[in-house]
Design an enzyme around this catalytic site. Structure first.
Site, short mmCIF file in Angstrom:
data_model
loop_
_atom_site.label_atom_id
_atom_site.label_comp_id
_atom_site.label_asym_id
_atom_site.label_seq_id
_atom_site.Cartn_x
_atom_site.Cartn_y
_atom_site.Cartn_z
N ALA A 91 0.81 -1.21 0.00
CA ALA A 91 0.00 0.00 0.00
C ALA A 91 0.85 1.27 0.00
O ALA A 91 0.44 2.28 -0.57
CB ALA A 91 -0.94 0.01 1.20
N ASN A 172 -5.82 3.07 10.76
CA ASN A 172 -5.03 1.97 11.27
C ASN A 172 -4.77 2.05 12.77
O ASN A 172 -4.39 1.06 13.39
CB ASN A 172 -3.68 1.90 10.53
CG ASN A 172 -2.95 3.21 10.56
OD1 ASN A 172 -3.45 4.22 10.07
ND2 ASN A 172 -1.75 3.23 11.12
N HIS A 222 -0.18 -7.95 3.08
CA HIS A 222 0.04 -8.49 4.42
C HIS A 222 -0.99 -8.03 5.44
O HIS A 222 -0.93 -8.41 6.61
CB HIS A 222 1.47 -8.18 4.91
CG HIS A 222 1.71 -6.77 5.31
ND1 HIS A 222 1.77 -6.36 6.62
CD2 HIS A 222 1.91 -5.66 4.57
CE1 HIS A 222 2.02 -5.07 6.67
NE2 HIS A 222 2.11 -4.61 5.44
N CYS A 348 4.46 1.66 11.59
CA CYS A 348 5.34 2.45 10.73
C CYS A 348 5.91 3.67 11.45
O CYS A 348 6.88 4.27 10.99
CB CYS A 348 4.58 2.91 9.49
SG CYS A 348 4.04 1.54 8.45
#
Length: 398
Positions: A91, A172, A222, A348
Protein backbone atom coordinates in the site's frame (compact mmCIF):
# COMPACT_ATOMS: atom_id res chain seq x y z
CA UNK A 1 2.65 -28.16 1.99
CA UNK A 2 6.11 -29.13 0.74
CA UNK A 3 8.24 -31.21 3.18
CA UNK A 4 10.86 -28.46 3.53
CA UNK A 5 8.20 -25.81 4.17
CA UNK A 6 6.45 -28.09 6.64
CA UNK A 7 9.69 -28.61 8.54
CA UNK A 8 10.31 -24.85 8.83
CA UNK A 9 6.72 -24.28 9.92
CA UNK A 10 6.95 -26.99 12.60
CA UNK A 11 10.22 -25.57 13.93
CA UNK A 12 8.72 -22.09 14.17
CA UNK A 13 5.64 -23.50 15.89
CA UNK A 14 7.88 -25.34 18.39
CA UNK A 15 9.82 -22.16 19.20
CA UNK A 16 6.62 -20.21 19.75
CA UNK A 17 5.14 -22.89 22.00
CA UNK A 18 8.29 -23.36 24.05
CA UNK A 19 8.86 -19.66 24.70
CA UNK A 20 5.33 -18.98 25.93
CA UNK A 21 4.58 -16.39 23.27
CA UNK A 22 1.49 -14.26 24.06
CA UNK A 23 -1.57 -14.20 21.85
CA UNK A 24 -1.04 -12.01 18.80
CA UNK A 25 -3.17 -8.86 18.96
CA UNK A 26 -1.38 -6.66 16.43
CA UNK A 27 -3.12 -7.69 13.20
CA UNK A 28 -3.48 -4.07 12.10
CA UNK A 29 0.31 -4.07 11.75
CA UNK A 30 0.40 -7.37 9.88
CA UNK A 31 -1.62 -10.55 9.63
CA UNK A 32 -0.33 -14.11 9.70
CA UNK A 33 -0.45 -15.44 6.13
CA UNK A 34 -3.23 -17.93 5.54
CA UNK A 35 -1.76 -21.47 5.33
CA UNK A 36 -3.73 -22.04 2.11
CA UNK A 37 -2.04 -18.98 0.64
CA UNK A 38 1.41 -20.05 1.76
CA UNK A 39 0.98 -23.50 0.23
CA UNK A 40 0.43 -21.81 -3.13
CA UNK A 41 3.29 -19.35 -2.60
CA UNK A 42 5.75 -22.12 -1.74
CA UNK A 43 4.74 -24.15 -4.79
CA UNK A 44 5.30 -21.19 -7.09
CA UNK A 45 8.64 -20.43 -5.48
CA UNK A 46 10.04 -23.96 -5.60
CA UNK A 47 8.28 -25.85 -8.40
CA UNK A 48 6.61 -23.46 -10.85
CA UNK A 49 9.20 -20.69 -10.60
CA UNK A 50 9.12 -19.23 -14.11
CA UNK A 51 9.27 -15.54 -15.04
CA UNK A 52 5.92 -14.22 -16.25
CA UNK A 53 7.78 -12.23 -18.89
CA UNK A 54 9.28 -15.35 -20.49
CA UNK A 55 7.08 -16.11 -23.49
CA UNK A 56 9.04 -19.00 -25.05
CA UNK A 57 8.42 -21.91 -22.68
CA UNK A 58 5.88 -23.51 -20.39
CA UNK A 59 7.43 -22.15 -17.17
CA UNK A 60 6.83 -18.58 -18.31
CA UNK A 61 3.34 -19.41 -19.54
CA UNK A 62 2.41 -20.93 -16.17
CA UNK A 63 3.77 -17.88 -14.34
CA UNK A 64 1.82 -15.49 -16.57
CA UNK A 65 -1.32 -17.55 -16.01
CA UNK A 66 -0.85 -17.26 -12.23
CA UNK A 67 -0.43 -13.47 -12.46
CA UNK A 68 -3.50 -13.08 -14.67
CA UNK A 69 -5.57 -15.21 -12.33
CA UNK A 70 -4.49 -13.07 -9.37
CA UNK A 71 -5.38 -9.90 -11.26
CA UNK A 72 -8.88 -11.26 -11.75
CA UNK A 73 -9.19 -12.33 -8.10
CA UNK A 74 -8.20 -8.89 -6.79
CA UNK A 75 -10.47 -7.12 -9.29
CA UNK A 76 -13.54 -9.10 -8.20
CA UNK A 77 -13.23 -7.88 -4.60
CA UNK A 78 -13.60 -4.22 -5.60
CA UNK A 79 -15.84 -4.66 -8.66
CA UNK A 80 -13.12 -3.68 -11.12
CA UNK A 81 -11.83 -5.31 -14.30
CA UNK A 82 -8.54 -7.23 -14.33
CA UNK A 83 -6.84 -4.63 -16.53
CA UNK A 84 -7.54 -2.01 -13.84
CA UNK A 85 -5.21 -3.76 -11.36
CA UNK A 86 -1.52 -2.84 -11.10
CA UNK A 87 0.58 -4.92 -8.72
CA UNK A 88 3.00 -3.13 -6.38
CA UNK A 89 5.10 -3.94 -3.33
CA UNK A 90 2.32 -2.84 -0.97
CA UNK A 91 0.00 0.00 0.00
CA UNK A 92 2.87 2.43 0.61
CA UNK A 93 4.06 2.15 -2.97
CA UNK A 94 0.47 2.27 -4.20
CA UNK A 95 -0.18 5.46 -2.23
CA UNK A 96 2.95 7.05 -3.67
CA UNK A 97 2.05 6.04 -7.22
CA UNK A 98 -1.50 7.36 -6.85
CA UNK A 99 -0.47 10.72 -5.37
CA UNK A 100 2.87 11.53 -6.97
CA UNK A 101 1.89 9.88 -10.23
CA UNK A 102 -0.90 12.43 -10.71
CA UNK A 103 1.25 15.47 -9.94
CA UNK A 104 2.36 16.07 -13.53
CA UNK A 105 -1.23 15.94 -14.74
CA UNK A 106 -2.27 18.38 -12.02
CA UNK A 107 0.47 20.84 -12.93
CA UNK A 108 -0.23 20.52 -16.66
CA UNK A 109 -3.92 21.31 -16.18
CA UNK A 110 -3.33 24.18 -13.76
CA UNK A 111 -4.66 22.25 -10.78
CA UNK A 112 -2.22 22.23 -7.90
CA UNK A 113 -4.45 21.57 -4.91
CA UNK A 114 -5.02 18.33 -2.96
CA UNK A 115 -7.57 17.59 -0.24
CA UNK A 116 -6.78 14.91 2.34
CA UNK A 117 -7.12 14.43 6.10
CA UNK A 118 -4.89 14.93 9.12
CA UNK A 119 -5.25 11.28 10.17
CA UNK A 120 -3.84 9.66 7.06
CA UNK A 121 -1.08 7.08 7.17
CA UNK A 122 2.45 8.45 6.72
CA UNK A 123 2.46 6.72 3.32
CA UNK A 124 0.00 9.44 2.25
CA UNK A 125 1.09 12.37 4.41
CA UNK A 126 4.74 12.22 3.38
CA UNK A 127 4.08 12.17 -0.39
CA UNK A 128 1.72 15.10 0.18
CA UNK A 129 4.46 16.96 2.02
CA UNK A 130 6.73 16.28 -0.94
CA UNK A 131 4.13 17.88 -3.21
CA UNK A 132 3.88 20.84 -0.88
CA UNK A 133 7.61 21.42 -1.29
CA UNK A 134 7.07 21.37 -5.06
CA UNK A 135 4.61 24.27 -4.81
CA UNK A 136 1.33 22.36 -4.49
CA UNK A 137 -1.23 23.39 -1.88
CA UNK A 138 -2.45 20.74 0.55
CA UNK A 139 -5.61 20.97 2.67
CA UNK A 140 -5.77 18.48 5.55
CA UNK A 141 -9.26 18.13 7.00
CA UNK A 142 -9.32 17.54 10.77
CA UNK A 143 -11.33 14.74 12.40
CA UNK A 144 -13.70 15.01 15.33
CA UNK A 145 -12.72 13.77 18.79
CA UNK A 146 -13.69 10.19 17.88
CA UNK A 147 -11.42 10.14 14.85
CA UNK A 148 -14.03 10.53 12.13
CA UNK A 149 -13.69 13.01 9.28
CA UNK A 150 -16.84 14.72 8.00
CA UNK A 151 -17.74 14.12 4.36
CA UNK A 152 -19.13 17.65 4.15
CA UNK A 153 -15.80 19.04 5.39
CA UNK A 154 -13.91 17.06 2.74
CA UNK A 155 -16.25 18.07 -0.06
CA UNK A 156 -16.32 21.65 1.20
CA UNK A 157 -12.55 21.84 0.84
CA UNK A 158 -12.66 20.90 -2.85
CA UNK A 159 -11.91 23.83 -5.17
CA UNK A 160 -11.85 24.32 -8.95
CA UNK A 161 -8.08 23.75 -8.87
CA UNK A 162 -8.28 20.52 -6.83
CA UNK A 163 -6.93 17.60 -8.85
CA UNK A 164 -6.99 14.94 -6.10
CA UNK A 165 -8.92 13.96 -2.99
CA UNK A 166 -7.16 11.29 -0.93
CA UNK A 167 -8.92 9.74 2.07
CA UNK A 168 -8.20 6.58 4.00
CA UNK A 169 -11.07 4.15 4.49
CA UNK A 170 -10.30 2.68 7.90
CA UNK A 171 -7.84 4.29 10.29
CA UNK A 172 -5.03 1.97 11.27
CA UNK A 173 -4.75 3.34 14.82
CA UNK A 174 -8.37 3.86 15.92
CA UNK A 175 -10.31 1.67 13.49
CA UNK A 176 -12.57 4.63 12.69
CA UNK A 177 -14.23 4.19 9.30
CA UNK A 178 -14.20 7.27 7.10
CA UNK A 179 -17.12 8.33 4.86
CA UNK A 180 -15.67 7.35 1.50
CA UNK A 181 -19.09 6.49 0.04
CA UNK A 182 -20.52 9.92 0.89
CA UNK A 183 -17.42 11.63 -0.49
CA UNK A 184 -17.63 9.61 -3.71
CA UNK A 185 -21.33 10.45 -4.01
CA UNK A 186 -20.56 14.16 -3.63
CA UNK A 187 -17.82 14.40 -6.26
CA UNK A 188 -18.88 15.45 -9.74
CA UNK A 189 -18.06 13.43 -12.85
CA UNK A 190 -15.60 16.11 -13.96
CA UNK A 191 -14.25 16.76 -10.47
CA UNK A 192 -10.94 15.69 -8.92
CA UNK A 193 -9.69 12.14 -8.88
CA UNK A 194 -10.56 10.24 -5.70
CA UNK A 195 -7.95 8.02 -4.04
CA UNK A 196 -8.74 5.71 -1.12
CA UNK A 197 -6.10 4.07 1.06
CA UNK A 198 -7.82 0.75 1.81
CA UNK A 199 -4.96 -1.06 3.51
CA UNK A 200 -7.15 -1.90 6.53
CA UNK A 201 -10.43 -2.48 4.70
CA UNK A 202 -9.70 -4.35 1.47
CA UNK A 203 -11.46 -7.71 1.70
CA UNK A 204 -13.37 -6.56 4.79
CA UNK A 205 -15.60 -3.62 3.83
CA UNK A 206 -16.63 -4.94 0.43
CA UNK A 207 -19.44 -2.73 -0.90
CA UNK A 208 -17.93 0.65 -0.03
CA UNK A 209 -14.86 -0.07 -2.17
CA UNK A 210 -17.00 -0.92 -5.21
CA UNK A 211 -18.24 2.65 -5.69
CA UNK A 212 -17.58 3.55 -9.35
CA UNK A 213 -16.52 7.11 -8.46
CA UNK A 214 -13.57 5.81 -6.44
CA UNK A 215 -10.80 6.16 -9.02
CA UNK A 216 -7.79 4.78 -7.13
CA UNK A 217 -7.59 2.21 -4.32
CA UNK A 218 -4.41 1.20 -2.50
CA UNK A 219 -4.24 -2.27 -0.98
CA UNK A 220 -1.62 -4.26 0.91
CA UNK A 221 -1.23 -8.04 0.89
CA UNK A 222 0.04 -8.49 4.42
CA UNK A 223 -3.08 -6.89 5.90
CA UNK A 224 -5.32 -9.51 4.28
CA UNK A 225 -3.44 -12.77 5.09
CA UNK A 226 -1.10 -12.68 2.08
CA UNK A 227 2.70 -12.36 2.35
CA UNK A 228 4.52 -9.11 2.95
CA UNK A 229 6.02 -7.38 -0.07
CA UNK A 230 3.02 -7.35 -2.39
CA UNK A 231 0.03 -5.07 -2.90
CA UNK A 232 -1.89 -3.41 -5.67
CA UNK A 233 -3.27 -0.14 -6.93
CA UNK A 234 -6.75 -0.27 -8.42
CA UNK A 235 -6.94 2.26 -11.26
CA UNK A 236 -10.55 2.57 -12.44
CA UNK A 237 -11.48 4.08 -15.75
CA UNK A 238 -13.82 7.03 -15.61
CA UNK A 239 -16.04 7.40 -18.65
CA UNK A 240 -13.83 4.93 -20.47
CA UNK A 241 -10.72 7.06 -19.81
CA UNK A 242 -7.75 5.87 -17.80
CA UNK A 243 -6.48 7.89 -14.85
CA UNK A 244 -3.50 9.86 -16.26
CA UNK A 245 -0.87 8.42 -13.94
CA UNK A 246 2.82 8.83 -14.66
CA UNK A 247 5.25 6.12 -13.49
CA UNK A 248 7.65 6.78 -10.65
CA UNK A 249 10.18 4.22 -11.91
CA UNK A 250 11.31 3.20 -15.38
CA UNK A 251 12.68 0.11 -17.06
CA UNK A 252 10.96 -3.00 -18.34
CA UNK A 253 7.42 -1.86 -19.02
CA UNK A 254 5.70 -4.37 -16.72
CA UNK A 255 2.32 -3.54 -15.17
CA UNK A 256 1.36 -1.35 -18.12
CA UNK A 257 4.51 0.69 -17.68
CA UNK A 258 3.47 1.95 -14.25
CA UNK A 259 5.49 -0.47 -12.15
CA UNK A 260 8.50 -1.87 -14.00
CA UNK A 261 10.51 -4.84 -12.82
CA UNK A 262 10.17 -8.61 -12.76
CA UNK A 263 6.80 -9.53 -11.30
CA UNK A 264 7.04 -11.48 -8.01
CA UNK A 265 4.78 -14.24 -9.30
CA UNK A 266 4.51 -16.21 -6.06
CA UNK A 267 3.64 -13.13 -3.98
CA UNK A 268 1.16 -11.89 -6.56
CA UNK A 269 -0.55 -15.28 -6.69
CA UNK A 270 -0.66 -15.29 -2.88
CA UNK A 271 -2.39 -11.91 -2.89
CA UNK A 272 -4.83 -13.20 -5.48
CA UNK A 273 -5.82 -16.25 -3.45
CA UNK A 274 -5.99 -14.21 -0.24
CA UNK A 275 -8.35 -11.81 -2.03
CA UNK A 276 -10.57 -14.64 -3.22
CA UNK A 277 -10.72 -16.13 0.27
CA UNK A 278 -11.47 -12.74 1.84
CA UNK A 279 -14.41 -12.22 -0.51
CA UNK A 280 -15.74 -15.75 -0.04
CA UNK A 281 -15.42 -15.73 3.76
CA UNK A 282 -16.16 -12.06 4.44
CA UNK A 283 -19.34 -12.61 6.44
CA UNK A 284 -18.00 -15.34 8.72
CA UNK A 285 -14.74 -13.46 9.30
CA UNK A 286 -16.62 -10.31 10.22
CA UNK A 287 -18.89 -12.17 12.62
CA UNK A 288 -15.87 -13.70 14.35
CA UNK A 289 -14.16 -10.31 14.73
CA UNK A 290 -17.35 -8.78 16.12
CA UNK A 291 -17.57 -11.60 18.67
CA UNK A 292 -13.99 -11.02 19.82
CA UNK A 293 -14.68 -7.30 20.14
CA UNK A 294 -17.75 -7.99 22.27
CA UNK A 295 -15.73 -10.25 24.59
CA UNK A 296 -13.12 -7.52 25.02
CA UNK A 297 -15.67 -4.80 25.66
CA UNK A 298 -17.55 -6.88 28.23
CA UNK A 299 -14.39 -7.56 30.22
CA UNK A 300 -12.97 -4.04 29.96
CA UNK A 301 -16.28 -2.46 30.99
CA UNK A 302 -15.25 -3.14 34.59
CA UNK A 303 -12.48 -0.57 34.14
CA UNK A 304 -14.93 2.26 33.55
CA UNK A 305 -14.02 4.88 32.62
CA UNK A 306 -12.18 3.61 29.53
CA UNK A 307 -11.75 6.00 26.62
CA UNK A 308 -12.23 4.45 23.18
CA UNK A 309 -10.57 5.84 20.10
CA UNK A 310 -13.09 5.78 17.28
CA UNK A 311 -15.94 5.93 19.79
CA UNK A 312 -18.83 3.52 19.51
CA UNK A 313 -19.73 4.65 15.97
CA UNK A 314 -18.51 3.41 12.61
CA UNK A 315 -15.40 1.40 13.42
CA UNK A 316 -13.65 -1.65 12.05
CA UNK A 317 -14.62 -4.70 14.12
CA UNK A 318 -11.03 -5.95 14.41
CA UNK A 319 -9.39 -2.81 15.88
CA UNK A 320 -9.87 -1.49 19.41
CA UNK A 321 -8.11 1.68 20.51
CA UNK A 322 -8.39 2.39 24.23
CA UNK A 323 -6.90 4.39 27.04
CA UNK A 324 -7.20 3.78 30.76
CA UNK A 325 -7.11 7.20 32.48
CA UNK A 326 -4.04 7.58 34.65
CA UNK A 327 -2.17 4.64 33.08
CA UNK A 328 0.65 5.04 30.55
CA UNK A 329 0.60 2.89 27.40
CA UNK A 330 4.08 1.52 28.14
CA UNK A 331 2.87 0.29 31.53
CA UNK A 332 -0.12 -1.40 29.88
CA UNK A 333 2.08 -3.20 27.37
CA UNK A 334 4.47 -4.38 30.09
CA UNK A 335 1.58 -5.62 32.22
CA UNK A 336 0.09 -7.51 29.27
CA UNK A 337 3.30 -8.75 27.67
CA UNK A 338 2.78 -12.42 28.61
CA UNK A 339 -0.92 -12.29 27.70
CA UNK A 340 -1.32 -10.23 24.53
CA UNK A 341 1.07 -8.82 21.95
CA UNK A 342 -0.35 -5.35 21.35
CA UNK A 343 0.93 -1.94 20.31
CA UNK A 344 0.65 1.74 21.14
CA UNK A 345 0.20 2.96 17.57
CA UNK A 346 1.12 2.43 13.95
CA UNK A 347 3.97 0.01 13.32
CA UNK A 348 5.34 2.45 10.73
CA UNK A 349 5.79 5.24 13.27
CA UNK A 350 6.41 3.34 16.52
CA UNK A 351 10.18 3.77 16.23
CA UNK A 352 9.96 7.57 16.21
CA UNK A 353 8.84 7.92 19.85
CA UNK A 354 6.69 10.87 18.84
CA UNK A 355 3.07 11.33 19.94
CA UNK A 356 0.57 9.80 17.52
CA UNK A 357 -0.34 12.35 14.86
CA UNK A 358 -3.74 10.67 14.59
CA UNK A 359 -4.63 11.02 18.27
CA UNK A 360 -3.17 14.53 18.36
CA UNK A 361 -5.30 15.56 15.37
CA UNK A 362 -8.34 14.27 17.24
CA UNK A 363 -7.65 16.91 19.90
CA UNK A 364 -7.02 14.43 22.71
CA UNK A 365 -5.10 15.50 25.79
CA UNK A 366 -1.46 14.59 26.29
CA UNK A 367 -2.26 11.99 28.96
CA UNK A 368 -4.75 10.20 26.72
CA UNK A 369 -2.42 10.28 23.74
CA UNK A 370 0.38 8.84 25.88
CA UNK A 371 -1.91 6.24 27.41
CA UNK A 372 -3.59 4.81 24.31
CA UNK A 373 -2.94 1.25 23.16
CA UNK A 374 -4.25 -0.59 20.12
CA UNK A 375 -5.52 -4.13 20.14
CA UNK A 376 -6.18 -5.69 16.73
CA UNK A 377 -7.04 -9.26 15.87
CA UNK A 378 -8.02 -11.66 13.13
CA UNK A 379 -11.03 -13.87 12.56
CA UNK A 380 -9.04 -16.92 13.75
CA UNK A 381 -7.55 -15.32 16.89
CA UNK A 382 -7.85 -17.55 19.95
CA UNK A 383 -9.99 -16.58 22.95
CA UNK A 384 -8.02 -14.06 24.99
CA UNK A 385 -7.73 -13.96 28.80
CA UNK A 386 -9.76 -10.77 28.95
CA UNK A 387 -10.69 -11.08 32.63
CA UNK A 388 -7.03 -11.36 33.64
CA UNK A 389 -6.10 -8.42 31.42
CA UNK A 390 -8.82 -6.29 32.99
CA UNK A 391 -7.62 -7.27 36.46
CA UNK A 392 -4.04 -6.23 35.69
CA UNK A 393 -5.14 -2.92 34.21
CA UNK A 394 -7.31 -2.27 37.25
CA UNK A 395 -4.31 -2.94 39.51
CA UNK A 396 -2.22 -0.49 37.47
CA UNK A 397 -4.79 2.24 37.86
CA UNK A 398 -5.22 1.67 41.57
Amino acid sequence: MLPAARSVWQQAKFVFEETNIPLYFDSAATTRPDPRVMTLVMRLMTEEYGNAGSRTHVFGAQALKAVNRARDQVAKVVGATPDEIVFTSGATESDNLAILGLADHGAATGRRHVVSSAIEHKAVLEPLEHLRKQGFEITLVKPDSSGHVSASDVLGAVRPDTFLVSLMHGNNETGALQPITQVADGLTDEGPYFHVDAAQTFGREIEALRHPRTDLISISGHKVYAPKGVGALVIRRRGGRRVPLAPLMFGGGQERGLRPGTQPVALIAGLGLASELALREADTRRASCISIRAQAMNALASLNPVVLGGGEGEVLPHILSLAVPGVDSEAIMVAAKDLLALSNGSACTSSSYEPSHVLTAMGLGEDQVAGTVRLSWSHDTAIAPWTELARRLRDLRE
